[in-house]
Design an enzyme around this catalytic site. Structure first.
Site, PDB file in Angstrom:
ATOM      1  N   ARG A 110       0.893  -1.171   0.000  1.00  0.00           N
ATOM      2  CA  ARG A 110       0.000   0.000   0.000  1.00  0.00           C
ATOM      3  C   ARG A 110       0.925   1.213   0.000  1.00  0.00           C
ATOM      4  O   ARG A 110       1.636   1.453   0.985  1.00  0.00           O
ATOM      5  CB  ARG A 110      -0.927   0.012   1.209  1.00  0.00           C
ATOM      6  CG  ARG A 110      -1.662   1.341   1.337  1.00  0.00           C
ATOM      7  CD  ARG A 110      -2.795   1.326   2.312  1.00  0.00           C
ATOM      8  NE  ARG A 110      -3.955   0.637   1.747  1.00  0.00           N
ATOM      9  CZ  ARG A 110      -5.191   0.735   2.227  1.00  0.00           C
ATOM     10  NH1 ARG A 110      -5.432   1.489   3.277  1.00  0.00           N
ATOM     11  NH2 ARG A 110      -6.193   0.083   1.662  1.00  0.00           N
ATOM     12  N   HIS A 137      -7.192   0.957  -6.739  1.00  0.00           N
ATOM     13  CA  HIS A 137      -7.423   0.069  -5.582  1.00  0.00           C
ATOM     14  C   HIS A 137      -8.111  -1.218  -6.084  1.00  0.00           C
ATOM     15  O   HIS A 137      -9.287  -1.466  -5.781  1.00  0.00           O
ATOM     16  CB  HIS A 137      -8.299   0.801  -4.555  1.00  0.00           C
ATOM     17  CG  HIS A 137      -8.319   0.175  -3.198  1.00  0.00           C
ATOM     18  ND1 HIS A 137      -7.530  -0.899  -2.835  1.00  0.00           N
ATOM     19  CD2 HIS A 137      -9.061   0.464  -2.088  1.00  0.00           C
ATOM     20  CE1 HIS A 137      -7.777  -1.221  -1.568  1.00  0.00           C
ATOM     21  NE2 HIS A 137      -8.695  -0.414  -1.101  1.00  0.00           N
ATOM     22  N   GLN A 140     -10.070  -3.928  -3.822  1.00  0.00           N
ATOM     23  CA  GLN A 140     -11.363  -3.453  -3.353  1.00  0.00           C
ATOM     24  C   GLN A 140     -12.454  -3.749  -4.391  1.00  0.00           C
ATOM     25  O   GLN A 140     -13.543  -4.225  -4.055  1.00  0.00           O
ATOM     26  CB  GLN A 140     -11.301  -1.931  -3.102  1.00  0.00           C
ATOM     27  CG  GLN A 140     -12.615  -1.349  -2.645  1.00  0.00           C
ATOM     28  CD  GLN A 140     -13.027  -1.861  -1.271  1.00  0.00           C
ATOM     29  OE1 GLN A 140     -12.249  -1.758  -0.336  1.00  0.00           O
ATOM     30  NE2 GLN A 140     -14.214  -2.415  -1.149  1.00  0.00           N
ATOM     31  N   ASP A 228     -17.404   7.191  -1.970  1.00  0.00           N
ATOM     32  CA  ASP A 228     -16.204   7.003  -1.163  1.00  0.00           C
ATOM     33  C   ASP A 228     -15.937   8.324  -0.439  1.00  0.00           C
ATOM     34  O   ASP A 228     -16.562   9.355  -0.749  1.00  0.00           O
ATOM     35  CB  ASP A 228     -15.024   6.638  -2.092  1.00  0.00           C
ATOM     36  CG  ASP A 228     -13.747   6.261  -1.334  1.00  0.00           C
ATOM     37  OD1 ASP A 228     -13.814   6.011  -0.112  1.00  0.00           O
ATOM     38  OD2 ASP A 228     -12.669   6.225  -1.972  1.00  0.00           O
ATOM     39  N   CYS A 267     -16.502   1.595   0.081  1.00  0.00           N
ATOM     40  CA  CYS A 267     -15.383   0.715   0.448  1.00  0.00           C
ATOM     41  C   CYS A 267     -14.994   0.845   1.915  1.00  0.00           C
ATOM     42  O   CYS A 267     -14.313  -0.010   2.454  1.00  0.00           O
ATOM     43  CB  CYS A 267     -14.187   0.988  -0.456  1.00  0.00           C
ATOM     44  SG  CYS A 267     -13.448   2.613  -0.238  1.00  0.00           S
ATOM     45  N   ARG A 295     -13.737  -8.587   1.101  1.00  0.00           N
ATOM     46  CA  ARG A 295     -12.299  -8.376   0.884  1.00  0.00           C
ATOM     47  C   ARG A 295     -11.549  -9.667   1.233  1.00  0.00           C
ATOM     48  O   ARG A 295     -10.613 -10.066   0.550  1.00  0.00           O
ATOM     49  CB  ARG A 295     -11.784  -7.227   1.767  1.00  0.00           C
ATOM     50  CG  ARG A 295     -12.331  -5.848   1.428  1.00  0.00           C
ATOM     51  CD  ARG A 295     -11.825  -5.351   0.083  1.00  0.00           C
ATOM     52  NE  ARG A 295     -10.379  -5.276   0.018  1.00  0.00           N
ATOM     53  CZ  ARG A 295      -9.634  -4.260   0.473  1.00  0.00           C
ATOM     54  NH1 ARG A 295     -10.226  -3.214   1.009  1.00  0.00           N
ATOM     55  NH2 ARG A 295      -8.315  -4.280   0.352  1.00  0.00           N
TER      56      ARG A 295
HETATM   57  N1   CP Z   1     -11.378  -0.168   1.982  1.00  0.00           N
HETATM   58  C1   CP Z   1     -10.119  -0.226   2.428  1.00  0.00           C
HETATM   59  O1   CP Z   1      -9.169  -0.492   1.693  1.00  0.00           O
HETATM   60  O2   CP Z   1      -9.982  -0.025   3.772  1.00  0.00           O
HETATM   61  P1   CP Z   1      -8.641   0.163   4.587  1.00  0.00           P
HETATM   62  O3   CP Z   1      -8.048   1.486   4.231  1.00  0.00           O
HETATM   63  O4   CP Z   1      -9.070   0.098   6.023  1.00  0.00           O
HETATM   64  O5   CP Z   1      -7.693  -0.967   4.237  1.00  0.00           O
HETATM   65  N1  NVA Z   2     -10.036   6.725  -1.584  1.00  0.00           N
HETATM   66  C1  NVA Z   2      -9.668   6.273  -0.260  1.00  0.00           C
HETATM   67  C2  NVA Z   2      -9.859   4.804  -0.128  1.00  0.00           C
HETATM   68  C3  NVA Z   2      -9.577   4.239   1.228  1.00  0.00           C
HETATM   69  C4  NVA Z   2      -9.717   2.759   1.285  1.00  0.00           C
HETATM   70  C5  NVA Z   2      -8.231   6.652   0.029  1.00  0.00           C
HETATM   71  O1  NVA Z   2      -7.374   6.501  -0.844  1.00  0.00           O
HETATM   72  O2  NVA Z   2      -7.950   7.116   1.142  1.00  0.00           O
END
Ligand code: CP
Ligand code: NVA
Length: 309
Positions: A110, A137, A140, A228, A267, A295
């Site tokens: 990540r 992502h 997701q 989101d 998400c 997930r």
């Molecule tokens: N939806 C998602 O990826 O959540 P987190 O940021 O908690 O991993």
């Molecule tokens: N768009 C959000 C998704 C979190 C899972 C971010 O990148 O923070």
């Protein structure tokens, strides 16, 4: 060092539709089989595999669902914040990828910048999985497709509206619209449109995509409404975004304009009172906790594919 190139799970646009469909089908089957997925559904290599996870940004779902997925499949995990590594002191991404490839069987990242993911995957000799970047992502969206299908049946030919920021999650929905063959309608303010490069890719691949400023137009009659957070990790203009995105809040009035059986997805993490009202996220159309659970199942299927023969 392996002679064949590893099965990276980097983005939906670079994987063929058949592979993605097979992964979602496997995820449905794995969910049905419960905690212990039968060995015949898994590659042998998974039983003693180690997944290393590196986080440059916070995470609840990705962190825990990958960890649990790997353990339930018989493998193990190593969880690292990037500052735990020499990466944080300037060791190169390429060297880090080459070293970790000698120890572990797969690596989930990540990262702040998508370029870090690409650079890492170029140098890794084991599968690399995208656990969210500033641009996409994909894990997701695999869970989201699965969630749509278990509540509303096959997603092919159906319609999904994305309402709000044209962000990383929206970008993976755009890839998915082409790969899983559904209509995608995005409502966003002009300055928060999704990436022009990804829009071009969708058009080149004959995806059915509408981008509009009108939330009402986007949701009209759709099978699924998605939103989101208005402020993603790394965004530094929270006040401006909240102002711009106010007309894109998903509330009961907007959900009424969607199809009669439309579901609501997010998400998570969610910010009630901003992108979605409490009534909608807690209401009967919301499937957000199934989505979060999925997930786990979707990532079991992704791991099995990455570590497959
Ligand atoms: N939806 C998602 O990826 O959540 P987190 O940021 O908690 O991993
Ligand atoms: N768009 C959000 C998704 C979190 C899972 C971010 O990148 O923070």
């Amino acid at each position: 060092m392996s002679k064949t190139s590893p099965r990276h799970f980097l983005d939906l646009d670079v994987l063929d539709a058949k592979t993605l469909r097979a992964i979602v089908d496997a995820a449905h089957a794995m969910k049905k089989s419960g905690k212990h997925v039968p060995a015949k559904m898994l590659p042998k290599a998974i039983a003693d595999a180690i997944l290393c996870m590196i986080f440059e940004k916070p995470s609840t779902r990705t962190r825990v669902s990958f960890d649990v997925a790997m353990r339930q499949l018989g493998g193990q995990t190593i969880m690292l914040n990037h500052t735990d590594l020499q990466l944080g002191r300037g060791e190169s991404i390429a060297d880090t990828a080459r070293v970790l490839s000698r120890y572990v069987d797969a690596i989930m990242l990540r990262v702040n910048s998508h370029e870090t993911l690409d650079e890492f995957a170029t140098h890794s000799t084991v599968p690399v999985i995208n656990g969210l970047t500033d641009i996409t992502h994909p894990c997701q969206i695999m869970a989201d497709i699965m969630t749509f299908e278990e509540t509303r049946g096959p997603i092919g030919g159906r319609s999904v509206a994305w309402v709000g920021d044209g962000n990383n999650v929206a970008a993976s929905w755009m890839h998915a619209a082409v790969k899983f063959d559904f209509d995608l309608r995005i409502a966003c303010p002009p300055s928060l449109r999704p990436s022009a490069a990804i829009e071009k890719w969708v058009r080149r691949n004959k995806g059915r995509l509408l981008i509009t400023e009108s939330a009402e137009e986007a949701v009209s009659g759709v099978d699924c409404v998605v939103t989101d957070t208005w402020v993603s990790m790394g965004d530094e203009d929270a006040d401006r975004r909240k102002q711009l995105l106010k007309p894109y809040a998903v509330d009961d009035a907007l959900m009424k304009k969607a199809g009669k059986d439309a579901i609501f997805m997010h998400c998570l993490p969610a910010y009630r009172g901003n992108e979605v009202t409490n009534d909608v996220i807690e209401g009967p159309q919301s499937v957000v906790f199934d989505e979060a659970e999925n997930r786990l199942h979707a990532q079991k299927a992704i791991l099995a594919w990455c570590l497959g023969a």
